[in-house]
Each structure stands twice: as C-alpha cells, then as structure tokens.
Design an enzyme around this catalytic site. Structure first.
Site, PDB file in Angstrom:
ATOM      1  N   GLU A 251       0.767  -1.248   0.158  1.00 14.44           N
ATOM      2  CA  GLU A 251       0.413   0.418  -0.246  1.00 14.44           C
ATOM      3  C   GLU A 251       1.024   0.965  -0.090  1.00 14.44           C
ATOM      4  OE1 GLU A 251      -4.050   1.667   2.406  1.00 14.44           O
ATOM      5  OE2 GLU A 251      -2.453  -0.377   3.225  1.00 14.44           O
ATOM      6  N   LYS A 267      -8.807  -0.813   1.144  1.00 11.92           N
ATOM      7  CA  LYS A 267      -9.901  -1.013   1.830  1.00 11.92           C
ATOM      8  C   LYS A 267     -10.490  -2.525   1.414  1.00 11.92           C
ATOM      9  CE  LYS A 267      -9.287   0.563   5.955  1.00 11.92           C
ATOM     10  NZ  LYS A 267      -8.963  -0.851   6.683  1.00 11.92           N
TER      11      LYS A 267
END
Length: 446
Positions: A251, A267
């Site tokens: 990420e 997410k």
C-alpha cells in the site's frame, strides 16, 4: 540548485547488494519486489547518511541537537536548503531524506486528540539525509549511483563491489498475541457499538503478536525470506541500530512527482486460493461485497478531505474507485485519489494533512484514533506508519507500513487487523487479522 553526480553500475538484485552493505550505519533498502511498470518499477539502497532527523520521547533532534521547530517544519526547511535538479530518465529518488514515520507520530499532529502517550516501541520519526544512493530501474534492468560528489560515489561503489556478508538464522517461534481470540472478538463487537452509537463510521483494529528474539537472529536474513514469501510493491528493510524493520507492504500512502499527489488506499481483502476456481470465487465475492465497497468509499472520502486541505480547489479527483489488485497472499480493493498541491505548500504540509493514512485509522480520523488507542492499549510503532523517501528533487513516495515486522529491545513484533464497520462479524474479522500476517509468520518458520 545543485546538480547531482551520476554513474551507471551493473544492475544486481538490490537485496543481494544489501548483503554487501550489511553492518554499515543506517542501512536502508526500499525495494519493489512485486514489479510492474507503474507501481513496482524502482528500488533504492543507501547507508551512512550525512545527517539524521529524529523525533523521540524527549523531543526533535537534528544530528543529536535539540530543535525548537517540529519535524515537518524541519523537513520543509531541509527541502528548501538542499534543492537539487531532477534528472529525467533516472529513478525518482536521487538523494534526500529516507526512513520511517511511526504511526504514533500522528498523535503529535493532533494535540487535542485524547490519545495516551504509551511507552514508545521506537522513535516516532527517523529520517536520514542520504547524499549518495544506489537507484534501480527494474523495467530497464539498469542501475546508477546518484550522489552529491564523485568521492561519495567512489566510496559507495567500492562497498557495493565488496564481498557479501554471511547471513544468520531467520526463524522465530513462541509468538503470543496481546489478545485472546475471545478478547479480540469482543474488541470488534465494542467497535461496532461505537459505530452504531454514531461515534465513528469505521475504525481499524489490530492485534499485536510478539516473541523474544533468539540469540543470533538476523533481521536481514528474515527480510530475504519475507520478500520471496510475500513479494510486494513497497517492500523495505532498515537497520537503524536500536531497531530493525522488515516490511512487505502493498500500500502507498502518498506519492508526489513535483506536480501531482497520488494516494492509493486499500480497503477490502480476501485470501488467495491455490485452486483457480475457488480463487475466482473469492475475487467475485470481494468485488460484489457491499460492506467492503462501503468501507473503501468511506476512506476515499476521508482522503479527499485530507488532501483538499493542502490542494488547489477543484483538483482532488478519484480516477480509480474500488479497483482490484492481487498479491501473493490476498486480493485487495484499491482506490486512487489525485490532486495538485497549493502554491507555497510542500511535502511537509502534505504529510501534516494526510498522516497517518485513513485506511489504517478509520473515519472520522481523530475519533477513530482515540478509539483505537482505547481498545489496543499499546503503541503501534512503525506498523501503520510510513516508510519511504522525500527527495530533494521534489519527488516523494511513502508507503503505509502494513505487513511489517519490527525488531527492538529484544522483542519481535508483528501486527494484523482490519477495518471495522457496522456490518463486521467478530469471528470473520479475527480470521482476517490472521490472513493479513500469514506470509509474515511463514517467513519466520525454520
């Protein structure tokens, strides 16, 4: 504006070259192990920094000298004082600051938040000024030394041509969580209660696994196993003396290329399966999940708000919403938010607005951070903070330090968790927290 000195060298695997720098002061490897043209193209290796910016429990220090300015103001001042020309066609980090910002530094950015000052696991921030960097372009399979002088380039090249150092054992056993399964599931249920009461929309709750570091354990040997077990776009290894960090993060928190800011929150997660049919079903379940999409969209809104504080009006865009990305162990939903910085603003202002990343706090951010602290009752250290570089050429790339192991004070620590929403099921969230760290734990196996 300074002109960097460049020298092409033989392109060897960066982690193999790190073995030749083992034992050098403040070794930093920022490595794209899962490679692609846009996300996993570049790697960087540096050691023996010119200076060090550190924030710890007693204050902010530049080369050990106490500073009255906060760290983000100092970063802005260092950027202004050391500006150098960006050389097009070379990897983007061409000298500057590299290291980590711990999750717990976020408490300093929100002084009105009711977050306890836990006994820290490590300094809240450690960024080193590297005036000489080995930079790798994996698409071109080329590498360079980029430095402020021929002399410093000679020194690094000599070190890179040295013999690889021997590796020690990488295994650690005897892991224990700070939660029992029942306690963790109750923590998830309590978080859902906060959501239903209207306190928050979402919070990221994690559990910490710790173990005693055995005699002779070699963190770099562990990283070498981890990078194979869990290849990631934003991997890193850092040996900063009192703390070592091995990260295999997929990420990005922020990238800035001098014109455009990009954030890439993750997410929504499903495990990978070796059976192609089951794996396809897991993808279909993830992409159709209302809960996961809602979770992702909430964090996109939070980041749009964060970036709007330091961006030109009308420039905050979402070119990708809930896109699918697949990694060695998991599938993720990933969104992309972009913007243009306001005139007179730099990376110091950008970090101040966006750190810590909304995907690992929740929304609203400050209240979510308070609830996290109340439930976890522990600092996170580098985990959920950021690792990366802030270049003096105006280029910056910072990850979110998930899938990350920390080694300090005789203890190894690994954390995993997930975003909790009103639809979260405690048992499923417990299992997801284990899925997140599965490859990390496999890398610790003998």
């Amino acid at each position: 504006m300074r002109e960097p000195h460049t020298r092409e060298i033989v392109c060897i695997e960066p982690s193999a070259l790190a073995l030749r720098l083992k034992g050098q002061r403040h070794l930093t490897l920022l490595e794209s192990v899962m490679r692609s043209e846009h996300l996993g193209r570049y790697s960087f290796l540096a050691c023996n920094p010119k200076s060090t910016l550190e924030v710890n429990a007693t204050g902010t220090f530049l080369d050990g000298v106490a500073q009255s300015e906060n760290a983000l103001s100092l970063i802005s001042r260092l950027l202004a004082a050391n500006r150098q020309r960006h050389i097009p066609g070379l990897p983007p980090f061409q000298g500057g600051l590299a290291g980590y910002i711990a999750y717990d530094y976020g408490r300093r950015l929100e002084p009105h938040a009711k977050i306890p000052a836990f006994t820290p696991l490590c300094p809240d921030l450690m960024l080193h000024h590297y005036n000489c960097v080995a930079a790798f372009d994996h698409m071109q399979e080329r590498a360079w030394i980029i430095s402020d002088s021929g002399e410093s380039a000679d020194q690094l090249e000599e070190q890179l041509n040295g013999r690889p150092k021997a590796l020690g054992p990488h295994a650690i056993g005897g892991w224990q969580s700070n939660f029992t399964r029942d306690e963790y599931e109750k923590a998830i249920a309590r978080t859902v209660e906060f959501i239903l009461a209207g306190d928050i929309f979402q919070a990221n709750i994690t559990q910490m696994f710790s173990a005693v570091i055995p005699q002779g354990f070699d963190p770099l040997a562990f990283y070498r196993v981890l990078r194979l077990k869990n290849p990631a776009t934003f991997a890193a290894f850092m040996d900063y003396g009192a703390i070592q960090i091995a990260s295999s993060s997929p990420e990005r928190l922020l990238r800035y290329d001098g014109e455009t800011v990009e954030a890439r929150p993750i997410k929504g997660t499903r495990r990978r399966d070796s059976d192609p049919v089951r794996d396809a079903n897991l993808i279909a379940d993830l992409t159709a999940s209302r809960k996961d999409r809602a979770e992702n969209v909430m964090i996109v809104d939070l980041l749009r708000n964060d970036l709007s504080r330091v961006s030109k009006p009308g420039t905050v865009k979402v070119p990708v919403l809930c896109g699918l990305e697949s990694y060695a162990n998991v599938h993720h939903l990933v969104s992309v938010i972009t913007s243009a910085l306001k005139d007179g603003h730099d990376v110091g202002h950008l970090i101040g607005a966006a750190f810590p990343g909304g995907s690992i706090t929740g929304a609203p951010k400050i209240r979510a951070m308070e609830i996290i602290a109340g439930i976890e009752q522990a600092p996170r250290g580098v985990y959920c903070g950021s690792i990366g570089y802030i270049g003096f050429n105006g280029r910056t790339d910072l990850n979110i330090a998930i899938r990350t192991a920390q080694f300090a004070n005789g203890t190894a620590r690994v954390q995993g968790g997930g975003g909790i929403t009103a639809r979260s099921q405690p048992a499923a969230e417990y299992e997801e927290s284990l899925t997140k760290i599965k490859r990390l734990m496999e890398a610790f196996a003998p």
